[in-house]
Design an enzyme around this catalytic site. Structure first.
Site, PDB file in Angstrom:
ATOM      1  N   GLY A  42      29.596  27.616 -50.539  1.00  0.00           N
ATOM      2  CA  GLY A  42      29.687  28.996 -50.056  1.00  0.00           C
ATOM      3  C   GLY A  42      29.785  29.065 -48.544  1.00  0.00           C
ATOM      4  O   GLY A  42      30.145  28.088 -47.892  1.00  0.00           O
ATOM      5  N   HIS A  45      35.007  29.727 -45.219  1.00  0.00           N
ATOM      6  CA  HIS A  45      35.822  29.964 -44.020  1.00  0.00           C
ATOM      7  C   HIS A  45      37.258  29.528 -44.340  1.00  0.00           C
ATOM      8  O   HIS A  45      37.562  29.142 -45.487  1.00  0.00           O
ATOM      9  CB  HIS A  45      35.236  29.227 -42.814  1.00  0.00           C
ATOM     10  CG  HIS A  45      34.946  27.768 -43.080  1.00  0.00           C
ATOM     11  ND1 HIS A  45      35.932  26.835 -43.286  1.00  0.00           N
ATOM     12  CD2 HIS A  45      33.767  27.102 -43.202  1.00  0.00           C
ATOM     13  CE1 HIS A  45      35.387  25.655 -43.497  1.00  0.00           C
ATOM     14  NE2 HIS A  45      34.072  25.792 -43.469  1.00  0.00           N
ATOM     15  N   GLY A  47      38.831  26.944 -43.826  1.00  0.00           N
ATOM     16  CA  GLY A  47      38.954  25.596 -44.397  1.00  0.00           C
ATOM     17  C   GLY A  47      38.882  25.648 -45.920  1.00  0.00           C
ATOM     18  O   GLY A  47      39.697  25.026 -46.621  1.00  0.00           O
ATOM     19  N   HIS A  48      37.925  26.415 -46.437  1.00  0.00           N
ATOM     20  CA  HIS A  48      37.810  26.543 -47.897  1.00  0.00           C
ATOM     21  C   HIS A  48      39.032  27.262 -48.473  1.00  0.00           C
ATOM     22  O   HIS A  48      39.542  26.899 -49.539  1.00  0.00           O
ATOM     23  CB  HIS A  48      36.547  27.336 -48.266  1.00  0.00           C
ATOM     24  CG  HIS A  48      35.268  26.688 -47.825  1.00  0.00           C
ATOM     25  ND1 HIS A  48      34.479  27.226 -46.840  1.00  0.00           N
ATOM     26  CD2 HIS A  48      34.646  25.556 -48.226  1.00  0.00           C
ATOM     27  CE1 HIS A  48      33.406  26.459 -46.665  1.00  0.00           C
ATOM     28  NE2 HIS A  48      33.491  25.436 -47.489  1.00  0.00           N
ATOM     29  N   GLY A 158      38.019  18.878 -48.425  1.00  0.00           N
ATOM     30  CA  GLY A 158      38.533  18.808 -47.062  1.00  0.00           C
ATOM     31  C   GLY A 158      38.299  17.434 -46.444  1.00  0.00           C
ATOM     32  O   GLY A 158      37.288  16.777 -46.713  1.00  0.00           O
ATOM     33  N   LYS A 160      37.560  17.014 -43.489  1.00  0.00           N
ATOM     34  CA  LYS A 160      36.529  17.099 -42.453  1.00  0.00           C
ATOM     35  C   LYS A 160      35.307  16.275 -42.860  1.00  0.00           C
ATOM     36  O   LYS A 160      34.727  15.573 -42.061  1.00  0.00           O
ATOM     37  CB  LYS A 160      36.124  18.550 -42.200  1.00  0.00           C
ATOM     38  CG  LYS A 160      35.024  18.580 -41.210  1.00  0.00           C
ATOM     39  CD  LYS A 160      34.605  19.956 -40.830  1.00  0.00           C
ATOM     40  CE  LYS A 160      33.312  19.850 -40.077  1.00  0.00           C
ATOM     41  NZ  LYS A 160      32.178  19.561 -40.953  1.00  0.00           N
ATOM     42  N   GLN A 164      32.466  11.843 -47.429  1.00  0.00           N
ATOM     43  CA  GLN A 164      32.273  12.487 -48.736  1.00  0.00           C
ATOM     44  C   GLN A 164      33.537  12.361 -49.590  1.00  0.00           C
ATOM     45  O   GLN A 164      33.481  12.028 -50.779  1.00  0.00           O
ATOM     46  CB  GLN A 164      31.923  13.956 -48.532  1.00  0.00           C
ATOM     47  CG  GLN A 164      31.995  14.795 -49.791  1.00  0.00           C
ATOM     48  CD  GLN A 164      31.505  16.205 -49.586  1.00  0.00           C
ATOM     49  OE1 GLN A 164      30.316  16.450 -49.506  1.00  0.00           O
ATOM     50  NE2 GLN A 164      32.420  17.175 -49.518  1.00  0.00           N
ATOM     51  N   SER A 197      30.889  25.630 -42.028  1.00  0.00           N
ATOM     52  CA  SER A 197      29.937  26.718 -42.287  1.00  0.00           C
ATOM     53  C   SER A 197      28.800  26.663 -41.269  1.00  0.00           C
ATOM     54  O   SER A 197      28.189  27.675 -40.948  1.00  0.00           O
ATOM     55  CB  SER A 197      29.360  26.597 -43.697  1.00  0.00           C
ATOM     56  OG  SER A 197      30.413  26.577 -44.622  1.00  0.00           O
TER      57      SER A 197
HETATM   58  O1  PAF Z   1      31.311  19.750 -49.154  1.00  0.00           O
HETATM   59  C1  PAF Z   1      30.496  20.504 -49.719  1.00  0.00           C
HETATM   60  O2  PAF Z   1      30.472  21.705 -49.490  1.00  0.00           O
HETATM   61  C2  PAF Z   1      29.485  19.911 -50.705  1.00  0.00           C
HETATM   62  O3  PAF Z   1      29.053  18.668 -50.292  1.00  0.00           O
HETATM   63  C3  PAF Z   1      30.023  19.848 -52.145  1.00  0.00           C
HETATM   64  C4  PAF Z   1      31.212  18.923 -52.271  1.00  0.00           C
HETATM   65  C5  PAF Z   1      30.413  21.253 -52.607  1.00  0.00           C
HETATM   66  C6  PAF Z   1      28.922  19.340 -53.093  1.00  0.00           C
HETATM   67  O4  PAF Z   1      27.803  20.162 -53.078  1.00  0.00           O
END
Ligand code: PAF
Length: 290
Positions: A42, A45, A47-48, A158, A160, A164, A197
């Site tokens: 949540g 922005h 990017g999402h 992303g 960024k 991850q 965020s």
């Molecule tokens: O990148 C994120 O916002 C979080 O790490 C994700 C991938 C939604 C997992 O909670």
């Protein structure tokens, strides 16, 4: 009249349970559509929004999850302060053309005692891994659950959060999960600051200083690409410049192999210059391709 199994032509359906999510997704599947999952916490922005647009461009029905996942925050991290704006998020998703928002409660995501976690070794040994113990296990576990709940064709993340992204790609590969993981370019403010965020934690003065990270990443990428200095020399200079420019702690500033995330002395193949640093109470991360 719209039958239960038929998706509506337009609009955002907000669902809160796994059963509702599966029903909504299967209505699109029965209509012959492919599905693209955009996992988020949540506080959305641009990017999402670019991830939702990435899904639309590939012809997927975008499904966005909004869940601030407690298991990926350390005890001293910002879980309770993490920005939350559900109604604002739904508006942004509606405008972007997202079709399903999955906003579960903690009990819906983690019903009862949870004895199973997902751990990706090796590529979590460096960078944010040792600085945020348990973080990537929390991410890998919640992303596995979200993928299994939504069963998308593709999932969008992303660049960024580069480590991850690599962790999730590796997890999907190692566990033979039938999902394509799509990495999307970092979306930046007009001056170059990576959208995040957590940028809303920055004071106006910190916001000005924060740009130093992007500038130093560009400098290091240019230096290393041109072979003007070793990776260690270039990143040591950049770390000092960040401290001189008002960053409180530089956690790492390094050049790594783009896939294994192992530190490099010279960037001969695909590489990434990647940094994490603290400015007041805000932790910023960013990276660039070399
Ligand atoms: O990148 C994120 O916002 C979080 O790490 C994700 C991938 C939604 C997992 O909670």
């Amino acid at each position: 009249m719209i039958k239960d199994s038929q998706p509506q032509e337009r609009g955002l359906a907000v669902v809160r349970t796994v059963a509702e999510l599966r029903k909504a997704v299967s209505a699109f599947r029965m209509a012959g559509r492919t599905v693209g999952l955009v996992p988020t916490m949540g506080a959305l922005h641009e990017g999402h929004v670019s991830l939702v647009k990435g899904a639309l461009e590939r012809g997927d029905v975008p499904v966005t999850s909004i869940f601030v996942n407690p298991t990926q925050f350390g005890p001293k991290e910002d879980f309770s302060a993490y920005p939350r704006d559900e109604e604002g998020d739904f508006d942004k998703l509606r405008d972007a053309g997202c079709r399903i928002a999955f906003a579960p409660s903690k009990d819906e995501m983690y019903p009862g005692e949870q004895l199973t976690t997902v751990t990706v070794a090796g590529i979590t040994d460096g960078l944010c891994g040792p600085l945020r113990p348990g973080h990537f296990q929390g991410v890998a576990t919640v992303v596995s659950k979200l993928l299994l709940m939504a069963m998308p064709d593709r999932a969008y993340f992303g660049e960024k959060d580069y480590q991850q992204l690599q962790v999730i790609k590796r997890m999907v590969r190692d566990l033979s999960m039938p999902f394509e993981i799509v990495g999307m370019p970092t979306v930046r403010e007009a001056d170059g600051l990576a959208m995040s965020s957590r940028n809303r934690y920055l004071s106006p003065d910190e916001r000005t200083k924060a740009l130093g990270m992007y500038k130093q990443l560009v400098k290091v990428a240019d230096t290393v690409r041109g072979g003007k200095a070793s990776c260690a020399e270039a990143t040591a200079t950049a770390s000092q410049a960040l401290r001189d420019g008002g960053f409180d702690i530089v956690e790492y500033f390094t050049v790594v192999d783009a896939e294994s995330l192992k530190p490099l002395e010279h960037a001969a193949g695909p590489a990434r210059v990647i940094a994490a640093a603290r400015l007041g109470r805000t932790r910023l991360i960013d990276n660039l391709a070399v």
